[in-house]
Scaffold this active site. Structure first.
Site, PDB file in Angstrom:
ATOM      1  N   THR A  91       0.706  -1.181  -0.084  1.00 41.20           N
ATOM      2  CA  THR A  91      -0.079   0.078   0.040  1.00 41.20           C
ATOM      3  C   THR A  91       0.710   1.280   0.064  1.00 41.20           C
ATOM      4  O   THR A  91       0.208   2.336  -0.366  1.00 41.20           O
ATOM      5  CB  THR A  91      -0.825   0.039   1.209  1.00 41.20           C
ATOM      6  OG1 THR A  91      -0.074   0.047   2.333  1.00 41.20           O
ATOM      7  CG2 THR A  91      -1.900  -0.872   1.184  1.00 41.20           C
ATOM      8  N   LEU A  98       9.239  -1.222   0.275  1.00 42.88           N
ATOM      9  CA  LEU A  98       7.863  -1.429   0.825  1.00 42.88           C
ATOM     10  C   LEU A  98       7.820  -0.625   2.033  1.00 42.88           C
ATOM     11  O   LEU A  98       8.670  -1.133   2.949  1.00 42.88           O
ATOM     12  CB  LEU A  98       7.585  -2.769   0.939  1.00 42.88           C
ATOM     13  CG  LEU A  98       6.243  -3.297   1.429  1.00 42.88           C
ATOM     14  CD1 LEU A  98       4.861  -2.727   0.790  1.00 42.88           C
ATOM     15  CD2 LEU A  98       6.050  -4.633   1.611  1.00 42.88           C
ATOM     16  N   LEU A  99       7.021   0.226   2.581  1.00 40.23           N
ATOM     17  CA  LEU A  99       7.146   0.829   3.841  1.00 40.23           C
ATOM     18  C   LEU A  99       5.765   0.499   4.481  1.00 40.23           C
ATOM     19  O   LEU A  99       5.801   0.596   5.857  1.00 40.23           O
ATOM     20  CB  LEU A  99       6.893   2.451   3.386  1.00 40.23           C
ATOM     21  CG  LEU A  99       7.989   2.962   2.770  1.00 40.23           C
ATOM     22  CD1 LEU A  99       7.764   4.527   2.723  1.00 40.23           C
ATOM     23  CD2 LEU A  99       9.210   2.794   3.628  1.00 40.23           C
ATOM     24  N   SER A 100       4.664  -0.135   3.878  1.00 37.04           N
ATOM     25  CA  SER A 100       3.433  -0.442   4.566  1.00 37.04           C
ATOM     26  C   SER A 100       2.774  -1.411   3.814  1.00 37.04           C
ATOM     27  O   SER A 100       2.635  -1.205   2.498  1.00 37.04           O
ATOM     28  CB  SER A 100       2.416   0.715   4.743  1.00 37.04           C
ATOM     29  OG  SER A 100       1.552   0.572   5.636  1.00 37.04           O
ATOM     30  N   SER A 101       1.934  -2.252   4.121  1.00 38.98           N
ATOM     31  CA  SER A 101       1.117  -3.099   3.178  1.00 38.98           C
ATOM     32  C   SER A 101      -0.044  -3.520   4.341  1.00 38.98           C
ATOM     33  O   SER A 101      -0.256  -3.429   5.617  1.00 38.98           O
ATOM     34  CB  SER A 101       1.991  -4.460   3.069  1.00 38.98           C
ATOM     35  OG  SER A 101       2.327  -5.120   4.427  1.00 38.98           O
TER      36      SER A 101
END
Length: 329
Positions: A91, A98-101
């Site tokens: 996300t 990738l920082l957030s998912s």
């Protein structure tokens, strides 16, 4: 139950509802919430697509953005269907990192069932993400029983928006999750949705005696029962888990050391690599491999963690047994 359902479900047509029902059937078949089937109702009620207004899927050469407000109706349909796949969704990206998912729903169900909540429990979630997990908790327990924290103000602001759109209002805090939320303590349960290498002592201090802490550690999920501010102990769940690191806290362990001399079968085995993360700094890979073979390639649930005073160590089978190692810092 102490939770609630939104007054209305703001979805444009029946596609999201049917896709969500299919997701619930898949999680049901996996047995993820067999220990606490009440979670089925929460997953059936909370609209995941409202928490991922856009997300990224891996394609050749990078990522493709799927967006709920695309002018192309076929693209919007792909977005809705993808939102209800039993897969993690990227996300937030920065320079390809990738920082957030949004975690895989069946893994979320596993974790929530293992949390063993009961009506009236207060829960602290470390890592707000999209807000979806906080919504599931709020649906089960009620808004006032749930606190979620994240270091990034952009993440907490978007989580608040998503939660409001879905009809939920748990407490969302911007801050360092490793320090907990003392003004909302004590908590009956603490659940982390980001990876760490040690257990923050603030979490023990903010837990009620007998409380549970569930968190990713190494490449597993540890469930600790808290005795007091200085003592906790528990075992790993059976499932592997790979999460985005906690920003502001201790960094999770990276790739294991050089594995020369270790047979390829072991080098590529997830359970052996899990043992390597727990024994780093205590055993070299060859010693870890000898132990792994000797003990019959032990599964994750044979391992545990003990915190006592200033000590924090992992162990195999018995916290007082011959196989115990201080956790890497």
């Amino acid at each position: 139950m102490g939770g609630h359902a939104p007054d209305r479900e703001p979805e444009p047509d029946g596609l999201a509802a049917s896709a969500r029902a299919a997701l619930v059937r898949r999680i049901d078949a996996s047995g993820a919430w067999a220990a606490d089937p009440v979670w089925r109702e929460a997953f059936a009620a909370v609209p995941r697509h409202l928490f991922v207004p856009y997300y990224y899927v891996g394609v050749a050469g990078g990522y493709e953005r799927r967006w709920g407000e695309s002018p192309d109706p076929r693209a919007r349909e792909r977005w809705v269907r993808g939102a209800y796949e039993d897969t993690p969704l990227a996300t937030r990206l920065r320079d390809g990192e990738l920082l957030s998912s949004s975690s895989q729903p069946s893994l979320m169900a596993d974790m929530l069932a293992a949390l063993c909540v009961t009506d009236g429990d207060t829960v602290l979630e470390i890592g707000a993400g999209t807000g979806y997990n906080a919504a599931l908790l709020a649906h089960r327990l009620g808004d006032d029983k749930v606190t979620t924290i994240d270091l990034d103000p952009e993440i907490t602001e978007s989580a608040r928006r998503h939660l409001a759109a879905a009809g939920y209002q748990p407490v969302v805090v911007t801050g360092d999750g490793a320090r907990g939320v003392p003004e909302r303590a004590p908590f009956d349960r603490i659940i982390a949705t980001c990876a760490l290498s040690t257990v923050p002592r603030a979490w023990l201090a903010q837990s009620r005696p007998g409380g549970r802490i569930l968190m990713p550690l190494g490449t597993g999920l540890i469930v600790l029962t808290v005795s007091d501010a200085g003592h906790a102990e528990g075992r790993f769940l059976h499932t592997p888990a790979y999460f985005v690191p906690l920003r502001g806290g201790s960094r999770p362990w990276g790739e294991p050391a050089q594995l020369g001399g270790v047979p390829r079968r072991a080098r590529e085995d997830d359970l052996f690599r899990f043992l390597l993360t727990l024994t780093r700094g205590s055993l070299d890979p060859q010693e870890a491999h000898a132990l792994w073979e000797q003990e019959g390639m032990p599964r994750r649930e044979r391992y545990g963690v003990t915190i006592s005073g200033d000590g924090e160590w992992a162990w195999l089978d018995d916290p007082e047994g011959p196989y115990a190692w201080p956790l890497p810092s």
